[in-house]
Motif scaffolding. Structure first.
Motif, PDB file in Angstrom:
ATOM      1  N   SER A  64       0.325   8.854  -6.032  1.00 47.88           N
ATOM      2  CA  SER A  64       0.318  10.281  -5.663  1.00 47.88           C
ATOM      3  C   SER A  64       1.067  11.125  -6.693  1.00 47.88           C
ATOM      4  O   SER A  64       0.908  12.337  -6.732  1.00 47.88           O
ATOM      5  CB  SER A  64       0.909  10.474  -4.272  1.00 47.88           C
ATOM      6  OG  SER A  64       2.250  10.039  -4.258  1.00 47.88           O
ATOM      7  N   THR A 116       0.914   3.903  -2.994  1.00 47.59           N
ATOM      8  CA  THR A 116       0.568   5.283  -2.647  1.00 47.59           C
ATOM      9  C   THR A 116       1.629   6.250  -3.187  1.00 47.59           C
ATOM     10  O   THR A 116       1.301   7.299  -3.758  1.00 47.59           O
ATOM     11  CB  THR A 116       0.420   5.441  -1.121  1.00 47.59           C
ATOM     12  OG1 THR A 116      -0.586   4.541  -0.671  1.00 47.59           O
ATOM     13  CG2 THR A 116       0.034   6.867  -0.741  1.00 47.59           C
ATOM     14  N   ALA A 120       0.839  -1.210   0.000  1.00 47.27           N
ATOM     15  CA  ALA A 120       0.000   0.000   0.000  1.00 47.27           C
ATOM     16  C   ALA A 120       0.871   1.257   0.000  1.00 47.27           C
ATOM     17  O   ALA A 120       0.589   2.222  -0.715  1.00 47.27           O
ATOM     18  CB  ALA A 120      -0.937  -0.006   1.209  1.00 47.27           C
ATOM     19  N   LYS A 121       1.943   1.225   0.789  1.00 51.88           N
ATOM     20  CA  LYS A 121       2.850   2.374   0.842  1.00 51.88           C
ATOM     21  C   LYS A 121       3.499   2.637  -0.520  1.00 51.88           C
ATOM     22  O   LYS A 121       3.603   3.777  -0.971  1.00 51.88           O
ATOM     23  CB  LYS A 121       3.961   2.099   1.869  1.00 51.88           C
ATOM     24  CG  LYS A 121       3.745   2.775   3.200  1.00 51.88           C
ATOM     25  CD  LYS A 121       4.921   2.519   4.103  1.00 51.88           C
ATOM     26  CE  LYS A 121       5.413   3.780   4.759  1.00 51.88           C
ATOM     27  NZ  LYS A 121       6.442   3.487   5.778  1.00 51.88           N
ATOM     28  N   HIS A 139     -13.217   6.406   0.344  1.00 52.72           N
ATOM     29  CA  HIS A 139     -13.204   5.097  -0.314  1.00 52.72           C
ATOM     30  C   HIS A 139     -14.537   4.394  -0.103  1.00 52.72           C
ATOM     31  O   HIS A 139     -15.278   4.704   0.840  1.00 52.72           O
ATOM     32  CB  HIS A 139     -12.089   4.220   0.264  1.00 52.72           C
ATOM     33  CG  HIS A 139     -12.398   3.722   1.651  1.00 52.72           C
ATOM     34  ND1 HIS A 139     -12.032   4.423   2.781  1.00 52.72           N
ATOM     35  CD2 HIS A 139     -13.073   2.616   2.092  1.00 52.72           C
ATOM     36  CE1 HIS A 139     -12.453   3.767   3.856  1.00 52.72           C
ATOM     37  NE2 HIS A 139     -13.097   2.680   3.470  1.00 52.72           N
ATOM     38  N   MET A 189      -4.093   6.373   3.102  1.00 59.92           N
ATOM     39  CA  MET A 189      -2.767   6.982   2.968  1.00 59.92           C
ATOM     40  C   MET A 189      -2.818   8.228   2.070  1.00 59.92           C
ATOM     41  O   MET A 189      -2.105   9.200   2.295  1.00 59.92           O
ATOM     42  CB  MET A 189      -1.771   5.964   2.405  1.00 59.92           C
ATOM     43  CG  MET A 189      -1.395   4.879   3.415  1.00 59.92           C
ATOM     44  SD  MET A 189      -0.331   3.615   2.673  1.00 59.92           S
ATOM     45  CE  MET A 189      -0.146   2.469   4.056  1.00 59.92           C
ATOM     46  N   LEU A 190      -3.667   8.198   1.035  1.00 57.57           N
ATOM     47  CA  LEU A 190      -3.800   9.344   0.142  1.00 57.57           C
ATOM     48  C   LEU A 190      -4.720  10.412   0.725  1.00 57.57           C
ATOM     49  O   LEU A 190      -4.769  11.544   0.230  1.00 57.57           O
ATOM     50  CB  LEU A 190      -4.365   8.903  -1.218  1.00 57.57           C
ATOM     51  CG  LEU A 190      -3.445   8.103  -2.150  1.00 57.57           C
ATOM     52  CD1 LEU A 190      -4.257   7.534  -3.314  1.00 57.57           C
ATOM     53  CD2 LEU A 190      -2.311   8.977  -2.679  1.00 57.57           C
ATOM     54  N   VAL A 228      -4.698   2.274   0.813  1.00 54.82           N
ATOM     55  CA  VAL A 228      -4.166   3.312  -0.075  1.00 54.82           C
ATOM     56  C   VAL A 228      -5.030   4.577   0.013  1.00 54.82           C
ATOM     57  O   VAL A 228      -4.511   5.692   0.059  1.00 54.82           O
ATOM     58  CB  VAL A 228      -4.066   2.791  -1.533  1.00 54.82           C
ATOM     59  CG1 VAL A 228      -3.787   3.930  -2.504  1.00 54.82           C
ATOM     60  CG2 VAL A 228      -2.983   1.717  -1.640  1.00 54.82           C
TER      61      VAL A 228
END
Lengths: 324, 260
Positions: free
Chosen positions: B109, B105, B101-102, B142, B137-138, B134
């Motif tokens: 981004s 992201t 996910a990191k 969702h 994190m963004l 994600v």
């Protein structure tokens, strides 16, 4: 004292079964490691759930929020995150339901906690928590551990942890917690109820259920002939609805109906848990599948390992012979 | 409208495959004999993105984190109608969802996007975490398990699946991230010829360092300790013989049990 937190989910004035399953598991774990079990429920009429949750929990935190009728991910996340950061529970348990799937990953990122989802077992050994998950279409079990962290979040697979009525009678604390956020970036607009179909598979005594193995819409007819020979009704697993071969009213499983027929005849169904949770109440399960390792054979009473397209017409014939 | 779709490759372990074995490390399965394929859910996500591009214009970018063999699914995405594909060259198999996910992201981004789509879960590990992580994190809204959607002016209306066949309706402000459930559409047939033709489209390969990420920053939160083949519980009594014989025996069993 260490704490285990269970997130209680509710919709339309009723608690989700999976929340009671998580409370049962949470109670066992809390007793094992002498921790306290905390249940958190958030919403408009939360006091109605307090006594039920207190059957298992040492303490129920009933968070009154008039903006929230039923459990929804964002308001839960925004309410739970500060509670988790402050209380630092060792473990947070959430059901792996539609709501849990919408909530848990965002909550884990929010509070910086490791997350394991859809777990079939949760164990604490010498203070270390491990979980088991079923992967690769249920053919493999995987054991996971976690990086050191004050709090872990685990979601449990529905139907995997059996509910035992609790006797705890814990305390109930009601708090007002009004979120200043409006959630205008994600507005709830309402529900659509499940389609009403002309056949009610939940009341049928004989279900002839087809899965992906039926291969083509044209082959549904073979299953229909077998169903009419047995005086039964057609049911199916999810892919059959996804492909548009049968309407959704025929679907058995987590996102479909729960059935309890005398006979469940599964044709070309592999037996994914999402399907199997819907037919646990069946009296007799018969599976025909060409894959000898299909998980369904672990749950069936009788099985035939063969191509359903070969077996069905013969079976229909034999049954018609026996009836005449 | 710019849509980013995250996809992955999985080994086919469905009912057609009866041999799944654990490799010598004890932490993975033997993949040599298994056919690689695009994750089922991701194919629906791609189809949905391409259909909305056809209605509204804009672009579809397919992204993945995986080794070079995963270019196959990116070419497939391009053949389905994606305009561009990006692969982060890293073996994600051993990573936990948080790490992947990191990485995604960091990539997303840097891209233009109004809508991001993920499959609701994967066929291999089935965690169902990635998309939702994600989004958090963004810092965008969702909805998971989406079974229908309608893109409007600055917002998207979705229905998401609940237990028992009911649906929940939401309106999300764009940009938003949706995880797509199977059955939302009928993914188009992709011919060999169209995959070949898609080689003209751009397939970019990038790395963690190009995204400003170091391996140290990617410590896993969840660790796979060991795998075991699922023990079979109550075993069905298997009816043996030819199709003719077994069908005849089963008919008798059904008669004896009073069903007929």
């Amino acid at each position: 004292m260490a704490e285990i937190l269970v997130v209680a989910e509710h919709r339309k004035q009723s608690l989700a079964d999976v929340s009671l399953e998580m409370l049962t598991k949470g109670r066992h774990l809390a007793d094992q490691v002498s921790a306290e079990l905390l249940a958190v429920v958030i919403g408009k009429d939360v006091n109605r759930y307090g006594p039920r949750l207190a059957q298992w929990a040492d303490k129920v935190l009933a968070v009154k929020n008039d903006q929230l009728e039923d459990s929804q991910a964002e308001p839960y996340q925004k309410t739970l995150a500060p509670i988790i950061k402050e209380r630092k529970p060792k473990l947070v348990l959430i059901g792996h339901s539609s709501f849990g799937m919408d909530l848990a990953p965002a909550l884990a990122v929010d509070v910086g906690a490791p997350l394991a989802t859809d777990c079939t077992n949760i164990a604490i050994d010498n203070g270390t928590i491990t979980v088991t998950r079923a992967i690769y279409n249920g053919k493999v079990n995987a054991l996971y551990s976690f990086a050191p962290s004050e709090t872990l979040i685990v979601t449990g697979r529905p139907g995997e942890f059996l509910v035992e009525e609790g006797q705890k009678g814990g305390s109930i604390e009601e708090i007002e917690y009004l979120l200043d956020e409006e959630f205008d970036y994600k507005r709830f607009e309402g529900y659509i109820e499940p389609e009403v179909s002309e056949v009610d598979i939940t009341k049928a005594e004989v279900l002839i259920a087809v899965g992906r193995g039926i291969k083509d819409k044209g082959n549904i007819e073979l299953a229909e002939e077998l169903a009419s020979a047995l005086g039964g009704v057609l049911a199916c697993s999810r892919p059959v609805v996804d492909y548009g071969w049968l309407p959704s009213g025929h679907q058995v499983g987590l996102s479909g109906k729960t059935v309890k027929p005398k006979l469940y005849l599964a044709l070309g169904i592999s037996g994914a848990f999402q399907h199997m949770v819907g037919l646990r109440g069946s009296n007799m399960i018969v599976a025909i599948n060409k894959d000898a390792k299909a998980p369904i054979f672990a749950d069936a009473d009788y099985g035939i390992v063969d191509d359903i397209l070969k077996v069905i017409p013969i079976l229909t014939q034999r049954i018609n012979d026996l009836k005449s | 409208m710019h849509t980013v779709v995250a996809i992955k490759q999985v080994p086919d372990t469905s009912e057609a495959v009866d041999v799944v074995e654990i490799d010598t490390s004890g932490k993975d399965i033997k993949k040599e004999a298994l056919v690689p394929k695009i994750n089922d859910w991701d194919e629906y996500a791609l189809e949905e993105a391409v259909q909305w591009k056809q209605k509204l214009g804009g672009t579809v970018t397919a992204v993945t984190v995986g080794p070079s063999e995963w270019d196959d699914i990116l070419r497939r995405a391009l053949a389905m109608g994606a305009d561009m594909a990006i692969r982060i060259d890293e073996d994600a198999a051993a990573m936990d969802c948080y790490t992947v996910a990191k990485i995604l992201t960091a990539l997303i981004s840097r891209l233009p996007y109004n809508l991001i789509m993920f499959g609701a879960q994967s066929e291999d590990f089935g965690s169902g975490q990635l998309g939702c992580m994600v989004a958090e994190m963004l810092g965008i809204p969702h909805a998971t398990l989406v079974v229908s959607l309608h893109v409007g002016e600055g917002e998207v209306r979705v229905s998401r699946e609940l237990e028992g066949g009911g649906l929940e309706l939401y309106t999300l402000r764009l940009p938003a991230l949706l995880t797509i459930q199977t059955g939302i559409n009928r993914p188009r047939y992709v011919s060999f010829a169209s995959i070949k033709k898609a080689r003209e489209k751009e397939l970019k390969v990038t790395s963690l360092s190009e995204l400003g990420l170091s391996n140290e920053a990617l410590t896993p939160m969840v660790r796979l300790e060991k795998l075991e083949l699922t023990p079979t519980g109550k075993k069905a009594e298997l009816i043996s013989g030819s199709a003719e014989e077994s069908a005849t025996k089963l008919a008798m069993i059904l008669k004896d049990s009073g069903v007929i």
